[in-house]
Design a protein around this motif. Structure first.
Motif, PDB file in Angstrom:
ATOM      1  N   UNK A 109       0.809  -1.213   0.000  1.00  0.00           N
ATOM      2  CA  UNK A 109       0.000   0.000   0.000  1.00  0.00           C
ATOM      3  C   UNK A 109       0.848   1.271   0.000  1.00  0.00           C
ATOM      4  N   UNK A 110       2.168   1.137  -0.097  1.00  0.00           N
ATOM      5  CA  UNK A 110       3.050   2.289  -0.079  1.00  0.00           C
ATOM      6  C   UNK A 110       3.448   2.694  -1.503  1.00  0.00           C
ATOM      7  N   UNK A 111       3.779   3.959  -1.717  1.00  0.00           N
ATOM      8  CA  UNK A 111       4.149   4.423  -3.056  1.00  0.00           C
ATOM      9  C   UNK A 111       5.595   4.080  -3.395  1.00  0.00           C
ATOM     10  N   UNK A 112       5.922   4.196  -4.667  1.00  0.00           N
ATOM     11  CA  UNK A 112       7.287   4.034  -5.124  1.00  0.00           C
ATOM     12  C   UNK A 112       8.074   5.318  -4.843  1.00  0.00           C
ATOM     13  N   UNK A 113       9.386   5.223  -4.841  1.00  0.00           N
ATOM     14  CA  UNK A 113      10.236   6.394  -4.679  1.00  0.00           C
ATOM     15  C   UNK A 113       9.981   7.382  -5.816  1.00  0.00           C
ATOM     16  N   UNK A 114       9.735   8.665  -5.481  1.00  0.00           N
ATOM     17  CA  UNK A 114       9.493   9.646  -6.542  1.00  0.00           C
ATOM     18  C   UNK A 114      10.696   9.824  -7.469  1.00  0.00           C
ATOM     19  N   UNK A 115      11.884   9.669  -6.943  1.00  0.00           N
ATOM     20  CA  UNK A 115      13.071   9.822  -7.771  1.00  0.00           C
ATOM     21  C   UNK A 115      13.138   8.694  -8.809  1.00  0.00           C
ATOM     22  N   UNK A 116      12.868   7.448  -8.370  1.00  0.00           N
ATOM     23  CA  UNK A 116      12.895   6.330  -9.311  1.00  0.00           C
ATOM     24  C   UNK A 116      11.812   6.502 -10.369  1.00  0.00           C
ATOM     25  N   UNK A 117      10.625   6.952  -9.966  1.00  0.00           N
ATOM     26  CA  UNK A 117       9.545   7.186 -10.920  1.00  0.00           C
ATOM     27  C   UNK A 117       9.964   8.214 -11.969  1.00  0.00           C
ATOM     28  N   UNK A 118      10.619   9.275 -11.523  1.00  0.00           N
ATOM     29  CA  UNK A 118      11.060  10.309 -12.467  1.00  0.00           C
ATOM     30  C   UNK A 118      12.081   9.733 -13.446  1.00  0.00           C
ATOM     31  N   UNK A 119      12.997   8.912 -12.951  1.00  0.00           N
ATOM     32  CA  UNK A 119      13.999   8.305 -13.825  1.00  0.00           C
ATOM     33  C   UNK A 119      13.363   7.427 -14.892  1.00  0.00           C
ATOM     34  N   UNK A 120      12.194   6.847 -14.566  1.00  0.00           N
ATOM     35  CA  UNK A 120      11.492   5.998 -15.526  1.00  0.00           C
ATOM     36  C   UNK A 120      10.590   6.801 -16.471  1.00  0.00           C
ATOM     37  N   UNK A 121      10.649   8.124 -16.354  1.00  0.00           N
ATOM     38  CA  UNK A 121       9.822   8.972 -17.201  1.00  0.00           C
ATOM     39  C   UNK A 121       8.407   9.144 -16.709  1.00  0.00           C
ATOM     40  N   UNK A 122       8.117   8.686 -15.502  1.00  0.00           N
ATOM     41  CA  UNK A 122       6.764   8.766 -14.941  1.00  0.00           C
ATOM     42  C   UNK A 122       6.663  10.019 -14.057  1.00  0.00           C
ATOM     43  N   UNK A 123       6.737  11.176 -14.705  1.00  0.00           N
ATOM     44  CA  UNK A 123       6.815  12.441 -13.985  1.00  0.00           C
ATOM     45  C   UNK A 123       5.528  12.722 -13.219  1.00  0.00           C
ATOM     46  N   UNK A 124       4.381  12.422 -13.821  1.00  0.00           N
ATOM     47  CA  UNK A 124       3.116  12.691 -13.131  1.00  0.00           C
ATOM     48  C   UNK A 124       2.972  11.824 -11.886  1.00  0.00           C
ATOM     49  N   UNK A 125       3.440  10.555 -11.965  1.00  0.00           N
ATOM     50  CA  UNK A 125       3.405   9.691 -10.784  1.00  0.00           C
ATOM     51  C   UNK A 125       4.337  10.216  -9.697  1.00  0.00           C
ATOM     52  N   UNK A 126       5.506  10.713 -10.102  1.00  0.00           N
ATOM     53  CA  UNK A 126       6.449  11.274  -9.135  1.00  0.00           C
ATOM     54  C   UNK A 126       5.834  12.489  -8.439  1.00  0.00           C
ATOM     55  N   UNK A 127       5.183  13.338  -9.218  1.00  0.00           N
ATOM     56  CA  UNK A 127       4.524  14.512  -8.640  1.00  0.00           C
ATOM     57  C   UNK A 127       3.434  14.091  -7.667  1.00  0.00           C
TER      58      UNK A 127
END
Length: 481
Positions: free
Chosen positions: A203-221
């Motif tokens: 139930x926890x989110x992924x690291x925002x930094x890792x999401x950004x590295x994967x191009x998932x900027x909206x998820x990171x935000x």
């Protein structure tokens, strides 16, 4: 896949509650680490009564050697896990690797609990250790990347506190099952925190930094919106973008002339944290105390006291580390460790250990652990997260962590053999001499990083090459106070 997050903007209390819950769950990685470290110490008293340790794979061997293999099997796995963790964390994501590690630890604990032979028990220890190796790298990494900068230090330190808490819990479990010698329950209960970690991280989110590295900027935000003020999100995303853009370091970059001194410091601290003997106490404390005249159950109960000292003094270190600095705690801790190892060696050298000298030996063990807990224990993990430049920090920490687990393996595998050769007093004196060498090493080479940002530390290191331009001592990052 990132856990869905509500679109309504949370208030400050909600943000604080959320990040503390995330950090506490991720810190269960440290609890697994600590539980595995502590639980084998009590279990070994009864494993040796269940299995014929003088035989391995049908061949006659030294029983002390087999006991060392059982204890150190987890370290073999941890070296493997730590070596793989950095690359897997980048490929799978931090959250997914935590889930994988929890499953691996659960399976390892299950194998140990039902092991029909000593060989299967060793396999379980290795599998368990792989999960611990994952946890030792990805737990602090995940917490540091998801935490707001202003509370990142305290939240990362929570991981070290849960390590010591895991050790104490393991000692309590050992004591609870000691009357019946139920070592399978001792080892098998590791499945419980592994299951809690797995269930919670779903139930926890992924690291925002890792999401950004994967191009998932909206998820990171979206993740940042749960832990940051709205006005902070764009600035932090810009910092992440710049970091991702500039992070192009390779393994070869570790050997640049200006980086090499930091690599020496990290490797030295990693090795000294182990070869000064701390895990002989964590793994073999009941065995050591048994030789002072304690019965099995009493020796395990005394070990609970050692675990409690470890937790309390780790709390003290967390409270002091940003006030007094890293170097004072490190040097004080090493000096105290050397002194207590000297006293411990004398206590075991003199006759009549079951009397007053037995109490002296027990007190020396507790004080030795206390000095480790305020110095070399927490300071090592903090410093290696501070002294490396951003572009090679992950690679450098991976190398240093493997060295740390390798040292752990060597010490756990050789302790009983050293006792056979040098006796307990000689072995503790050897660790004491190594503590003195570590003290000199740290005084000469380890920098002070208190009160400095990571960018300031890196700039100072580039300019002064670990203080070679200074006249007094090699404090790289000098404070103004």
């Amino acid at each position: 896949m990132t856990t869905p997050i509500t679109q309504s903007a949370p208030d400050d209390d909600d943000r604080n509650s959320f990040i503390y819950v995330v950090a506490a769950l991720a810190a269960l990685n440290g609890l697994l680490f600590g539980f595995d470290t502590g639980v084998i110490s009590g279990a070994m008293l009864y494993i040796r009564k269940t299995f014929e340790l003088a035989t391995l794979f049908g061949h006659s061997v030294n029983a002390a050697y087999v006991e060392g293999i059982i204890v150190s099997g987890a370290m073999v796995g941890a070296v493997i896990g730590a070596a793989l963790a950095g690359r897997l964390a980048d490929r799978l994501g931090r959250r997914r690797l935590i889930l994988v590690g929890a499953v691996v630890f659960f399976v390892g604990s299950l194998i140990m609990a039902i092991a029909p032979t000593v060989e299967i028990l060793i396999v379980g220890r290795i599998v368990d250790g792989i999960g611990v190796g994952f946890a030792s790298v990805v737990g602090p990494l995940y917490i540091s990347e998801i935490s707001p900068p202003k509370i990142r230090g305290s939240l990362v330190s929570l991981n070290q506190l849960t390590i010591t808490s895991g050790i104490l819990i393991a000692y309590l479990v050992n004591y609870a099952f000691s009357s019946g010698g139920e070592w399978r329950w001792m080892l098998g209960l590791g499945m419980l925190p592994a299951a809690v970690l797995f269930a919670g991280m779903l139930f926890m989110p992924e690291s925002p930094r890792w999401l950004y590295e994967q191009g998932r900027v909206s998820d990171a935000r979206e993740v940042l919106s749960k832990t940051r003020l709205e006005s902070q999100i764009d600035a932090e995303l810009s910092e992440i973008k710049e970091t991702v853009r500039t992070e192009s370091g390779t393994f070869r970059d570790l050997f640049q002339p200006w980086v090499r001194p930091m690599l020496v410091v990290g490797i030295g601290l990693a090795a000294f944290q182990q070869v000064t003997g701390i895990n002989t106490v964590m793994y073999y404390a009941p065995t050591i105390l048994e030789s002072t005249g304690f019965a099995d159950t009493a020796s395990i109960l005394a070990t609970v006291g050692i675990g409690a000292v470890n937790v309390v003094m780790t709390v003290v270190a967390v409270l002091l580390i940003d006030r007094t600095g890293r170097r004072p705690l490190l040097l004080t801790g090493l000096a105290g460790m050397a002194g207590m190892l000297g006293v411990l060696g004398v206590a075991f050298y003199l006759p009549g250990l079951s009397g007053g000298l037995g109490l002296i030996a027990t007190g020396s063990l507790m004080l030795y652990v206390a000095f480790f807990a305020i110095g070399l224990g927490p300071v090592f993990w903090l410093l290696i997260s501070e002294i490396y430049p951003m572009e090679i920090r992950g690679t450098a920490m991976g190398v240093v962590t493997v060295i740390n687990w390798g040292g752990n393996l060597i010490v756990s595998l050789t302790f009983l053999r050293l006792v056979d050769v040098f006796g307990q007093s000689g072995t503790f004196w050897l660790y004491g001499v190594l503590s003195v060498i570590a003290l000199v090493f740290c005084y000469q080479l380890v920098p002070e990083t208190k009160g400095r940002s990571l960018e300031e530390i890196e700039a100072d290191l580039r300019e002064t090459a670990f203080g070679r331009d200074t006249d007094d001592h090699p404090d790289v990052a000098k404070t103004d106070d």
